[in-house]
Design a protein around this motif. Structure first.
Motif, PDB file in Angstrom:
ATOM      1  N   THR A  48       1.283  -1.084   0.153  1.00 32.62           N
ATOM      2  CA  THR A  48       0.725  -0.332  -0.007  1.00 32.62           C
ATOM      3  C   THR A  48       1.131   1.017   0.323  1.00 32.62           C
ATOM      4  O   THR A  48       1.585   1.113   0.781  1.00 32.62           O
ATOM      5  N   SER A  51      -1.021   7.748  -0.821  1.00 29.04           N
ATOM      6  CA  SER A  51      -1.723   8.484  -2.082  1.00 29.04           C
ATOM      7  C   SER A  51      -1.663  10.327  -2.014  1.00 29.04           C
ATOM      8  O   SER A  51      -1.755  10.787  -3.230  1.00 29.04           O
ATOM      9  N   LYS A  99      -7.886   2.415  -3.803  1.00 25.00           N
ATOM     10  CA  LYS A  99      -5.831   2.789  -3.642  1.00 25.00           C
ATOM     11  C   LYS A  99      -5.095   2.224  -4.039  1.00 25.00           C
ATOM     12  O   LYS A  99      -5.138   1.508  -5.668  1.00 25.00           O
TER      13      LYS A  99
END
Length: 239
Positions: A48, A51, A99
């Motif tokens: 992950t 962002s 995501k």
């Protein structure tokens, strides 16, 4: 049973089934997978990413801001939405719930092929200018052979530049794409930056320095031109 009622019942089922069939076919034709990392096979394949991005920074850290169809060599049967973050040297995948995930660089043999351009990025461990070892993505100039000439896209970050006199222009912080860097990977060695100095380059070939220099001079190899670099790699792979 009334024959008219029976025919109408069959037709109503057919009408219901047709759009479902079209929807399934459409989804299958697109074939884009979300990189959700939920299956056992995808365990530790994706990481992950944050962002967050400073909206005041101009330019782009990406080769292309939009996600494009791509295949990853680790799972060649699937197609993902991918973009290359050149500044961060990450392959970003669009995941579920919007995501942003990155391909785990521990998968050192990974290759990502963008289907619309047919350009493949290969992941290598390489030596930086200061001899530190990093992992990043390269395109190959010569597709085969143990000795490879590699290209690396580069985006740099330029800090904000204030106007000192009132006449020189203010420059906002920005990402800027600069000239690709050329690397050479010799058999069983890490890629290193390819120097434009022929004598320094020849030192990579211990015991064959003179032979390398003679070839470069005789063939008038320009180490900044793709066609000459391919010619040089072909020579190395036939030594």
């Amino acid at each position: 049973m009334n024959s008219k009622f029976y025919i109408c019942k069959i037709m109503s089922k057919s009408i219901f089934l047709i759009p479902v069939f079209v929807f399934v076919q459409h989804a299958y034709a697109q074939g884009i997978q979300f990189a959700d990392g939920t299956s056992t096979k995808m365990d530790n394949t994706f990481l992950t990413l944050s962002s967050s991005e400073d909206p005041t920074i101009e330019g782009s850290r990406y080769l292309n801001d939009t996600f494009s169809r791509a295949r990853i060599s680790l799972m060649p049967s699937q197609i993902y939405a991918v973009r290359y973050n050149v500044f961060g040297d990450e392959m970003e995948f669009r995941g579920t719930d919007n995501k942003i995930l990155a391909l785990n660089k521990n998968k050192i043999s990974a290759e990502v092929t963008f289907l619309d351009t047919n350009i493949t990025y290969s992941l290598f461990e390489y030596k930086e200018d200061d001899d530190l070892v990093s992992r990043g993505y390269f395109t190959r100039l010569n597709p085969t052979g143990a000795n490879i000439i590699l290209k690396k896209n580069v985006v740099v970050f330029l800090k904000e530049k204030e106007s000192k006199t009132g006449y020189d222009p203010y420059r906002p912080p920005m990402y800027k794409k600069v000239k690709d860097r050329i690397y050479i990977k010799l058999e069983n060695e890490m890629p290193v930056l390819l120097t434009q100095n022929k004598r320094k380059l020849s030192k990579l070939f211990r015991g064959r320095e003179k032979e390398i220099i003679n070839f470069l001079n005789k063939e008038r190899i320009n180490l900044s031109k793709d066609k000459d670099l391919i010619k040089f790699s072909n020579y190395l792979n036939n030594l």
